[in-house]
Motif scaffolding. Structure first.
Motif, short mmCIF file in Angstrom:
data_model
loop_
_atom_site.label_atom_id
_atom_site.label_comp_id
_atom_site.label_asym_id
_atom_site.label_seq_id
_atom_site.Cartn_x
_atom_site.Cartn_y
_atom_site.Cartn_z
N LEU A 209 -2.63 40.79 -44.34
CA LEU A 209 -3.59 41.88 -44.38
C LEU A 209 -4.53 41.73 -43.20
N CYS A 210 -4.61 42.76 -42.39
CA CYS A 210 -5.57 42.79 -41.28
C CYS A 210 -6.71 43.73 -41.67
N ILE A 211 -7.93 43.21 -41.61
CA ILE A 211 -9.11 44.01 -41.90
C ILE A 211 -9.81 44.31 -40.59
N GLN A 212 -9.84 45.57 -40.21
CA GLN A 212 -10.61 45.98 -39.04
C GLN A 212 -12.03 46.25 -39.49
N CYS A 213 -13.01 45.58 -38.86
CA CYS A 213 -14.38 45.68 -39.33
C CYS A 213 -15.36 45.55 -38.17
N THR A 214 -16.61 45.84 -38.45
CA THR A 214 -17.67 45.76 -37.45
C THR A 214 -18.93 45.19 -38.09
N ASP A 215 -19.85 44.78 -37.23
CA ASP A 215 -21.23 44.55 -37.66
C ASP A 215 -22.13 45.22 -36.64
N ILE B 31 -13.22 41.39 -30.98
CA ILE B 31 -12.71 42.33 -29.98
C ILE B 31 -13.92 42.92 -29.24
N GLU B 32 -13.89 42.88 -27.93
CA GLU B 32 -15.07 43.27 -27.15
C GLU B 32 -15.44 44.73 -27.31
N ASN B 33 -14.44 45.60 -27.37
CA ASN B 33 -14.72 47.04 -27.41
C ASN B 33 -14.33 47.63 -28.76
N LYS B 34 -14.78 48.84 -29.00
CA LYS B 34 -14.50 49.53 -30.25
C LYS B 34 -13.01 49.83 -30.38
N ILE B 35 -12.46 49.54 -31.55
CA ILE B 35 -11.04 49.80 -31.83
C ILE B 35 -10.90 51.24 -32.29
N ILE B 36 -10.04 52.01 -31.61
CA ILE B 36 -9.87 53.42 -31.99
C ILE B 36 -8.59 53.65 -32.78
N SER C 213 -20.63 43.61 -32.89
CA SER C 213 -19.27 43.41 -32.41
C SER C 213 -18.24 44.08 -33.31
N ASN C 214 -16.99 44.04 -32.82
CA ASN C 214 -15.83 44.52 -33.57
C ASN C 214 -14.93 43.34 -33.87
N TYR C 215 -14.35 43.32 -35.06
CA TYR C 215 -13.59 42.17 -35.49
C TYR C 215 -12.25 42.58 -36.11
N LEU C 216 -11.32 41.62 -36.06
CA LEU C 216 -10.08 41.70 -36.82
C LEU C 216 -9.99 40.44 -37.67
N ILE D 115 -5.55 49.71 -29.80
CA ILE D 115 -6.11 50.32 -28.59
C ILE D 115 -7.62 50.39 -28.74
N THR D 116 -8.34 50.02 -27.69
CA THR D 116 -9.79 50.07 -27.70
C THR D 116 -10.29 51.22 -26.83
N ASP D 117 -11.57 51.55 -26.99
CA ASP D 117 -12.10 52.75 -26.32
C ASP D 117 -12.26 52.60 -24.82
N ASN D 118 -12.07 51.40 -24.27
CA ASN D 118 -12.10 51.24 -22.81
C ASN D 118 -10.71 51.38 -22.20
N GLY D 119 -9.70 51.73 -23.02
CA GLY D 119 -8.35 51.95 -22.51
C GLY D 119 -7.44 50.75 -22.54
#
Length: 412
Positions: free
Chosen positions: A294-300, A324-329, A303-306, A342-346
């Motif tokens: 199970l992968c949980i995509q989350c934030t605080d 993860i440095e950038n926001k996960i889209i 930062s962004n985390y997996l 994929i992150t928002d910086n491409g």
């Protein structure tokens, strides 16, 4: 007793994704992305290929196409085509460069979701109206998710299983009194979430009921007939995912200042939970092909985390915590146990995972180390046999543990 090992990873920068309004992963190294009026298809080794531009199609040649935008879309694999929802309620089918209006809705199509077998398509409008059609866009059912009620399987209560008659063990008689379910408040997320079961026989829709101030989950069969409604639960969030092994629906839930990943059976009754750190906010639950990871995509706030978890004897443990440095889209598991995101910086990430057993070198006490968030659970199997998730020694640190290494035998 196994941990997770990242045995290969790749990162590719795709400059075109920085201006995209939405991105979807088709396969390993292949994706599609949209702008307000166009959809592009891209292989990482080639240049982007235009799928459709609404301003250039014959469908809208006589209308003011500048006011028509793409609001949702999905890649339809069997026909190598795209189903697109538009701001004027049109549902377009693009196949072999041919654009046609396949269906018309009365409102903006906010979400399109195909069943795993691609024989059903759900069209959700911005007002919560849901339309279920076949792959040929034949209407099967229309309903408003809040208003639809049970018609086939009405639950009959004969008195069995009441709180008053159940045995509650050490919790005592006080547990027999059913607690009042409090509302979640007017500021709760009122978004609508849909997920299919992997065999395409059932789908679930989560929504917020403004009358009770609670989120509910309604379960439908593949023809759009309501089968079950979830029991009232407080703290349910707008995150919904069906395990790929079909048996349980998963969702995030906050109760009594604690944060849980909870499970629900297809009949709408809660079936267990496990706690996760309360400092994060869950954005998505992602199951690999056999639900072993199970992968949980989350934030605080920063930062962004997996978070990657696995289960042993019904106990869920956090095996890896990735920042993860950038926001996960967008993110998607593939059948080769790789997580594509994929992150928002491409940036396009490919993370390949494998199970690994962490044991000490020969000649020792055969220590086995199991990672559980910020703890390492150790058992010397030459001295004692303890079935997981139990252990002999527990080491705890102030940060999430990624891996464990042993020094060679007889060296210090």
């Amino acid at each position: 007793m196994k941990n997770l090992k990242l045995h290969k990873s790749m990162v590719t920068h795709v400059e075109q994704l920085k201006d995209a309004t939405s991105v979807q992963i088709i396969a390993n190294g292949e994706l599609c992305y949209s702008t307000n009026s166009s959809i592009w298809r891209l292989n990482l080794n080639d240049q982007p290929r235009l799928v459709v531009n609404l301003s250039l199609t014959d469908v809208y040649v006589t209308t003011d196409c500048d006011n028509i935008n793409i609001t949702s879309y999905v890649y339809y694999e069997p026909w190598d085509s795209f189903v697109i929802g538009c701001s004027n309620g049109d549902v377009l089918l693009i196949q072999e460069n041919i654009v046609e209006i396949a269906y018309k809705c009365d409102d903006v199509v906010s979400n399109i979701l195909c069943s795993p077998d691609f024989e059903r398509i759900i069209l959700l409008t911005s007002q919560g109206h849901t339309t279920l059609v076949t792959e040929c866009f034949e209407n099967l059912n229309d309903f408003n998710i809040i208003e639809v009620e049970l018609s086939e399987k009405l639950l009959v209560n004969v008195g069995w299983g009441k709180k008053e008659t159940q045995f509650h063990g050490s919790e005592g008689k006080a547990k027999r009194v059913a607690k009042e379910i409090l509302g979640d408040g007017d500021n709760s997320d009122d978004s609508i979430n849909i997920c299919w079961r992997s065999d395409s026989l059932l789908f679930a829709i989560g929504f917020f009921n403004k009358v009770s101030n609670l989120r509910f989950i309604k379960i439908f069969n593949r023809d759009g007939i309501l089968q079950y409604i979830s029991e009232p639960l407080s703290g349910v969030e707008a995150v919904l995912s069906w395990k790929t092994t079909k048996e349980l629906i998963s969702f995030s839930q906050r109760t009594n200042d604690k944060y849980f990943i909870s499970f629900m059976e297809k009949n709408g009754l809660k079936h267990g939970e496990f706690e996760i750190p309360s400092t994060i906010n869950v954005k998505q639950l992602l199951w690999n092909h056999d639900s072993s990871i199970l992968c949980i995509q989350c934030t605080d706030s920063n930062s962004n985390y997996l978070l990657f978890l696995s289960c042993t004897n019904y106990a869920w443990q956090i095996k890896r915590w990735m920042t993860i440095e950038n926001k996960i889209i967008t993110a998607k598991w593939l059948l080769d146990n790789s997580l594509q995101l994929i992150t928002d910086n491409g940036n396009y990430y490919s993370l390949y995972w494998a199970e690994a057993l962490c044991t000490s070198s020969p000649g020792t006490l055969d220590w086995v180390a199991v990672i559980d968030y910020s703890s390492v659970l150790l058992t010397p199997f030459k001295q004692v046999i303890i079935p997981p998730p139990m252990f002999d020694v527990k080491l705890t640190v102030d940060f999430p543990v990624d891996s464990v290494l042993y020094m060679p035998h007889n060296q210090r």
